[in-house]
Motif scaffolding. Structure first.
Motif, short mmCIF file in Angstrom:
data_model
loop_
_atom_site.label_atom_id
_atom_site.label_comp_id
_atom_site.label_asym_id
_atom_site.label_seq_id
_atom_site.Cartn_x
_atom_site.Cartn_y
_atom_site.Cartn_z
N LEU A 144 2.18 8.19 -9.37
CA LEU A 144 2.44 9.61 -9.07
C LEU A 144 3.70 9.80 -8.23
O LEU A 144 4.04 10.92 -7.87
CB LEU A 144 1.23 10.21 -8.35
N LYS A 145 4.35 8.67 -7.88
CA LYS A 145 5.56 8.69 -7.05
C LYS A 145 5.32 9.42 -5.70
O LYS A 145 6.17 10.13 -5.20
CB LYS A 145 6.74 9.33 -7.80
N VAL A 146 4.12 9.22 -5.17
CA VAL A 146 3.78 9.81 -3.87
C VAL A 146 4.46 9.03 -2.76
O VAL A 146 4.86 9.58 -1.73
CB VAL A 146 2.24 9.82 -3.69
N ALA A 147 4.59 7.71 -2.95
CA ALA A 147 5.26 6.84 -1.97
C ALA A 147 5.69 5.56 -2.68
O ALA A 147 5.12 5.19 -3.71
CB ALA A 147 4.30 6.51 -0.82
N THR A 148 6.68 4.91 -2.11
CA THR A 148 7.14 3.63 -2.68
C THR A 148 6.26 2.49 -2.18
O THR A 148 5.52 2.66 -1.20
CB THR A 148 8.59 3.33 -2.25
N ALA A 149 6.41 1.33 -2.82
CA ALA A 149 5.64 0.16 -2.40
C ALA A 149 5.97 -0.20 -0.95
O ALA A 149 5.10 -0.58 -0.16
CB ALA A 149 5.94 -1.01 -3.33
N GLU A 150 7.24 -0.03 -0.60
CA GLU A 150 7.69 -0.34 0.76
C GLU A 150 7.01 0.61 1.77
O GLU A 150 6.54 0.18 2.83
CB GLU A 150 9.21 -0.14 0.79
N THR A 151 6.95 1.89 1.42
CA THR A 151 6.32 2.87 2.32
C THR A 151 4.83 2.59 2.45
O THR A 151 4.26 2.67 3.55
CB THR A 151 6.57 4.31 1.79
N ILE A 152 4.19 2.25 1.33
CA ILE A 152 2.74 1.92 1.38
C ILE A 152 2.52 0.76 2.34
O ILE A 152 1.63 0.80 3.20
CB ILE A 152 2.21 1.54 -0.03
N ALA A 153 3.34 -0.28 2.20
CA ALA A 153 3.18 -1.47 3.05
C ALA A 153 3.38 -1.10 4.52
O ALA A 153 2.65 -1.59 5.40
CB ALA A 153 4.17 -2.55 2.61
#
Ligand code: ADP
Ligand code: TMP
Length: 248
Positions: A144-153
């Motif tokens: 859904l492009k809510v956040a990037t993998a980097e932001t999730i981490a």
């Protein structure tokens, strides 16, 4: 930041707070409301003093976290109901950390109430009133492009640090931190910053001696008056934080 912050137009009225612009484009004026909601706002009740208590509790917790290296949006508490915070672009995810089974986890998996987890459980919920804040997993966040993998981490990293520090503070207050919800925003420079509030509205707290709930479950489950319970949390928190300043 400009020297004197002045309140300007109302930007948003939420379920627990009102957000106002200020004369500084990087600063928001937050007013905590004397209001409690449940069922995503469908049940709404006025509760005297609740806004003041949550503002103070949230202020003390944000200051403590900052003192322990966890940066957040808190700037100042100029009065009982008002907090000044750094304006960020909110990431529409509720990050929940659980140390023991309760609430939706307990219902979903028929888990025994307050079973302790060996490692904290981390969950995301997609912030959407229309959809009733559904659970969302990492790949759904990416799709859904809510956040990037980097932001999730980064959100997970900070959430676990917040959990460590909050668990310690509450233990010193004679309280078990069962679970909590936090929200993050993004600064203009691309920093993931802890925002919103941390209060008994967004934490599950259990008195270690009595087993009583010291949080919004008192309202959700109709167990009694909320204000005296939040006052008890504030009194214990203020004592712990004062002791720290003396020993620091
Ligand atoms: P809700 O929107 O869930 O009803 P509130 O009544 O607490 O919740 O409203 C506060 C709103 O302000 C929330 O939508 C929250 O995401 C947002 N918010 C919190 N901190 C900041 C911040 N530093 N900058 C911008 N928005 C924020
Ligand atoms: P849950 O068990 O209902 O999923 O809640 C987990 C934690 O998140 C609990 O401490 C309460 C908090 N929470 C909020 O702050 N806002 C919400 O809208 C929900 C559903 C939970």
């Amino acid at each position: 930041m400009t020297a004197t912050i002045e309140k300007q137009e109302l930007l948003y009225t939420g379920k627990a707070k009102q957000m106002y612009a200020t004369n500084d484009p990087e600063v928001l004026w937050v007013e905590y409301l004397d209001q409690a909601t449940a069922l995503n706002g469908k049940r709404k009740v006025e509760i005297a003093q609740k806004g003041r208590l949550n503002n103070r509790i949230s202020t003390l917790i944000f200051k403590d976290l900052a003192a322990h290296g966890i940066e957040n949006h808190f700037i100042d508490q100029p009065s009982d109901y008002v907090q000044l915070v750094r304006k960020v672009t909110m990431i529409p995810l509720e990050t929940v950390v659980r140390n023991a089974a309760s609430g939706s986890f307990e219902r979903k998996f028929a888990a025994e109430h307050l079973t302790k987890f060996a490692e904290p459980v981390l969950e995301f919920f997609y912030k959407s009133d229309e959809l009733d804040d559904p659970f969302i997993n990492d790949s759904q966040v990416l799709a859904l492009k809510v956040a990037t993998a980097e932001t999730i981490a980064e959100m997970k990293r900070q959430a676990l640090l917040v959990n460590q520090r909050l668990t310690t503070i509450f233990a010193e207050m004679g309280i078990q931190l069962v679970d909590f919800k936090i929200e993050f925003g993004m600064t203009a420079a691309g920093q993931v910053l802890l925002a919103d509030e941390i209060s008994p509205d967004s934490c599950r707290l259990v008195d270690l001696k009595t087993g009583d709930s010291l949080d919004k479950d008192v309202f959700r489950k109709g167990l009694g008056d909320l204000a005296p319970v939040y006052q008890e949390v504030l009194t214990r928190l203020a004592t712990v934080e004062e002791d720290q300043h003396v020993s620091d």
